[in-house]
Design a protein around this motif. Sequence first.
Motif, PDB file in Angstrom:
ATOM      1  N   ARG A  51       0.763  -1.588  -0.116  1.00  0.00           N
ATOM      2  CA  ARG A  51      -0.150   0.202  -0.212  1.00  0.00           C
ATOM      3  C   ARG A  51       1.182   1.106   0.149  1.00  0.00           C
ATOM      4  N   VAL A  52       1.863   0.881   0.053  1.00  0.00           N
ATOM      5  CA  VAL A  52       3.196   2.383  -0.230  1.00  0.00           C
ATOM      6  C   VAL A  52       3.084   2.769  -1.186  1.00  0.00           C
ATOM      7  N   PRO A  53       2.962   3.997  -1.979  1.00  0.00           N
ATOM      8  CA  PRO A  53       2.932   4.598  -3.406  1.00  0.00           C
ATOM      9  C   PRO A  53       4.441   4.655  -3.627  1.00  0.00           C
ATOM     10  N   PRO A  54       4.653   4.560  -4.530  1.00  0.00           N
ATOM     11  CA  PRO A  54       6.574   3.828  -5.060  1.00  0.00           C
ATOM     12  C   PRO A  54       6.716   4.792  -4.832  1.00  0.00           C
ATOM     13  N   ASP A  55       6.382   6.335  -5.506  1.00  0.00           N
ATOM     14  CA  ASP A  55       7.313   7.636  -4.724  1.00  0.00           C
ATOM     15  C   ASP A  55       6.939   8.054  -3.088  1.00  0.00           C
ATOM     16  N   TRP A  78      -0.052   4.299 -18.307  1.00  0.00           N
ATOM     17  CA  TRP A  78      -0.315   3.004 -18.226  1.00  0.00           C
ATOM     18  C   TRP A  78      -0.209   2.265 -17.319  1.00  0.00           C
ATOM     19  N   GLN A  79       0.001   3.045 -16.071  1.00  0.00           N
ATOM     20  CA  GLN A  79      -0.457   2.963 -14.564  1.00  0.00           C
ATOM     21  C   GLN A  79      -1.040   2.682 -14.422  1.00  0.00           C
ATOM     22  N   LYS A  80      -1.157   1.049 -13.142  1.00  0.00           N
ATOM     23  CA  LYS A  80      -2.919   0.709 -12.967  1.00  0.00           C
ATOM     24  C   LYS A  80      -3.436   1.295 -11.305  1.00  0.00           C
ATOM     25  N   ASP A  81      -3.763   1.976 -11.291  1.00  0.00           N
ATOM     26  CA  ASP A  81      -4.332   1.869  -9.388  1.00  0.00           C
ATOM     27  C   ASP A  81      -3.923   0.286  -8.486  1.00  0.00           C
ATOM     28  N   HIS A  82      -3.907   0.786  -7.253  1.00  0.00           N
ATOM     29  CA  HIS A  82      -3.312  -0.380  -6.713  1.00  0.00           C
ATOM     30  C   HIS A  82      -4.757  -1.417  -6.649  1.00  0.00           C
TER      31      HIS A  82
END
Length: 116
Positions: A51-55, A78-82
């Motif tokens: 659940r931690v976003p990449p940034d 192209w990025q998907k939702d978590h």
Amino acid sequence: MTISTWLFTKLHGAFIGSDAEGNRYFQDKRVIAGRRRKRWVIYNGVAEASRVPPDWHGWLHHTTDATPPAGGLPRKAWQKDHEPNHTGTDHAYRPPGHSLGSGDKPRPHYEAWRPG
């Protein structure tokens, strides 16, 4: 969050920011020469590392010292939702032919070699 995590955060943590999911990020107030400051996250709900976003992941692991902007980094098309980790649930991925899946195992597109 356990009582010890809460107490450690209150005594030693400096609030750095939060993400869209409500997770809060902290850093150790103390600066010790020659050592990196500890960084940690207090999850909003279930403690699941995915659940931690990449940034924020980059900041937590000292890849970057820059904290992400308030809305997060811009997302690519192209990025998907978590999605939460589905391992062990009915929504887990099961390849064709899996014993818990439906259907028969697909036949290979080749014929195996058999010696002479």
